[in-house]
Design a protein around this motif. Sequence first.
Motif, mmCIF file in Angstrom:
data_model
loop_
_atom_site.group_PDB
_atom_site.id
_atom_site.type_symbol
_atom_site.label_atom_id
_atom_site.label_comp_id
_atom_site.label_asym_id
_atom_site.label_seq_id
_atom_site.Cartn_x
_atom_site.Cartn_y
_atom_site.Cartn_z
ATOM 1 N N PRO A 93 1.046 -1.191 -0.182
ATOM 2 C CA PRO A 93 -0.118 0.023 -0.044
ATOM 3 C C PRO A 93 0.854 1.130 -0.047
ATOM 4 C CG PRO A 93 -0.691 -1.867 1.579
ATOM 5 C CD PRO A 93 0.307 -2.187 0.898
ATOM 6 N N ASP A 94 0.567 2.150 -1.141
ATOM 7 C CA ASP A 94 1.030 3.359 -0.837
ATOM 8 C C ASP A 94 2.146 3.853 -1.273
ATOM 9 O OD1 ASP A 94 -1.324 4.600 -0.017
ATOM 10 O OD2 ASP A 94 -1.383 4.621 2.327
ATOM 11 N N LEU A 122 -1.030 2.904 -4.876
ATOM 12 C CA LEU A 122 0.186 4.088 -4.938
ATOM 13 C C LEU A 122 -0.307 4.825 -4.705
ATOM 14 C CD1 LEU A 122 -2.072 4.217 -9.082
ATOM 15 C CD2 LEU A 122 0.416 4.550 -8.531
ATOM 16 N N LYS A 123 0.609 5.994 -4.182
ATOM 17 C CA LYS A 123 0.610 6.774 -3.086
ATOM 18 C C LYS A 123 0.022 7.943 -3.649
ATOM 19 C CE LYS A 123 5.441 6.677 -2.656
ATOM 20 N NZ LYS A 123 7.072 6.887 -2.627
ATOM 21 N N PRO A 124 -0.758 9.093 -2.480
ATOM 22 C CA PRO A 124 -1.754 9.867 -2.661
ATOM 23 C C PRO A 124 -1.066 10.575 -4.441
ATOM 24 C CG PRO A 124 -2.005 9.716 -0.182
ATOM 25 C CD PRO A 124 -0.431 8.745 -0.976
ATOM 26 N N ASP A 125 -1.733 10.963 -5.119
ATOM 27 C CA ASP A 125 -1.613 11.885 -6.749
ATOM 28 C C ASP A 125 -0.991 11.201 -7.182
ATOM 29 O OD1 ASP A 125 -2.272 13.635 -7.973
ATOM 30 O OD2 ASP A 125 -0.605 14.931 -7.870
ATOM 31 N N GLY A 126 -0.284 9.461 -7.154
ATOM 32 C CA GLY A 126 0.194 9.185 -7.972
ATOM 33 C C GLY A 126 -0.718 8.204 -9.108
ATOM 34 N N LEU A 127 -0.020 7.545 -10.046
ATOM 35 C CA LEU A 127 -0.842 7.319 -10.825
ATOM 36 C C LEU A 127 -0.818 6.218 -12.069
ATOM 37 C CD1 LEU A 127 -1.408 8.497 -14.732
ATOM 38 C CD2 LEU A 127 0.727 9.107 -14.871
ATOM 39 N N LEU A 128 -1.760 5.765 -12.914
ATOM 40 C CA LEU A 128 -2.084 5.076 -13.260
ATOM 41 C C LEU A 128 -2.208 5.071 -14.890
ATOM 42 C CD1 LEU A 128 -2.935 1.304 -13.780
ATOM 43 C CD2 LEU A 128 -5.167 2.125 -13.383
ATOM 44 N N HIS A 257 -6.318 12.753 -4.363
ATOM 45 C CA HIS A 257 -4.888 14.025 -3.649
ATOM 46 C C HIS A 257 -5.888 15.153 -3.552
ATOM 47 C CE1 HIS A 257 -1.971 16.454 -2.331
ATOM 48 N NE2 HIS A 257 -1.179 15.525 -1.669
ATOM 49 N N GLU A 258 -5.900 15.749 -2.114
ATOM 50 C CA GLU A 258 -6.573 17.086 -2.062
ATOM 51 C C GLU A 258 -6.267 18.583 -3.124
ATOM 52 O OE1 GLU A 258 -2.897 18.532 1.548
ATOM 53 O OE2 GLU A 258 -5.868 18.349 2.015
#
Length: 288
Positions: A93-94, A122-128, A257-258
């Motif tokens: 995770p993350d 994915l981390k917050p604001d990570g991309l697939l 992500h915020e």
Amino acid sequence: MAPDPSSPPVLFDRALLRARQERAAKAGAVPFLLDRVAEDMAERLNAVLRDLQHAADIGTPGDQVRDALSVRIREPARVKLPVDESEAVRLSPDSLDLAVSGLAFQFVNDLPGLLVQIRRALKPDGLLLAATIGGETLTELRQAFAMAEAECEGGISPRVAPFADLRDIGSLLQRAGFALPVTDVDRVVVRYDDAFALMHDLRGMGATNVLTERHRRPLRRATLLRMAQIYHERFSDSDGRIRATFDIVWLSGWSPHESQQKPLQPGSAKASLEEAVRNTSKEKPGRE
């Protein structure tokens, strides 16, 4: 024991898929679609202006995508998809800034579940960013087989896998919790001397029939020859060569992500559309 109605249907024999992909790799894989995906993947990532230190290539049946990413990312991890989909994919995770995949998702029985696992990794604001086979891929072969079997055997059996379209995949991204989902399609039309040359390439991709509902008996020679004849009659160009369609569906989404742009909430507009239209109508000059 009765099947669990909440479980996804098992369309693909993933053990057979892995065996055929390994056999194709040993015999000399046919790489032109994966080469195209790898090149496009690198170009699309060039538009992402952020640091992507931790990346994983998930399920891609070859090294092309990882090689293309190595220019920007030092050592993208290679993560295999399990044959038994009740097993979790080996992702922490993350842990990832980027998850990519090339031409693997089309043979996943539980794609919604896989997308959820990737989003959690994915981390917050990570991309697939992934490419899968979809849309009208091999529509010519599907039609030719259906007509030949109906004519020669009095029935139709599953020969070509069903493929998801853009709308389906976009909905799956949203269901899995991805933000800002985007899908588009790259249609590739390849020409062959005949249907047998096409089927040779499909074997070289490890992409022949792995449907669980496929017939186990060998295909009759008469049916195969009639399929090739129908294919030529319906889908050949003036020079006698046949066409084969491959739709590469691209999908991307971000782990929430915020900082990301968000759509406005219904009713939050500060001006009424009706009033804007009325004011615009008043400003229009009259006819002279």
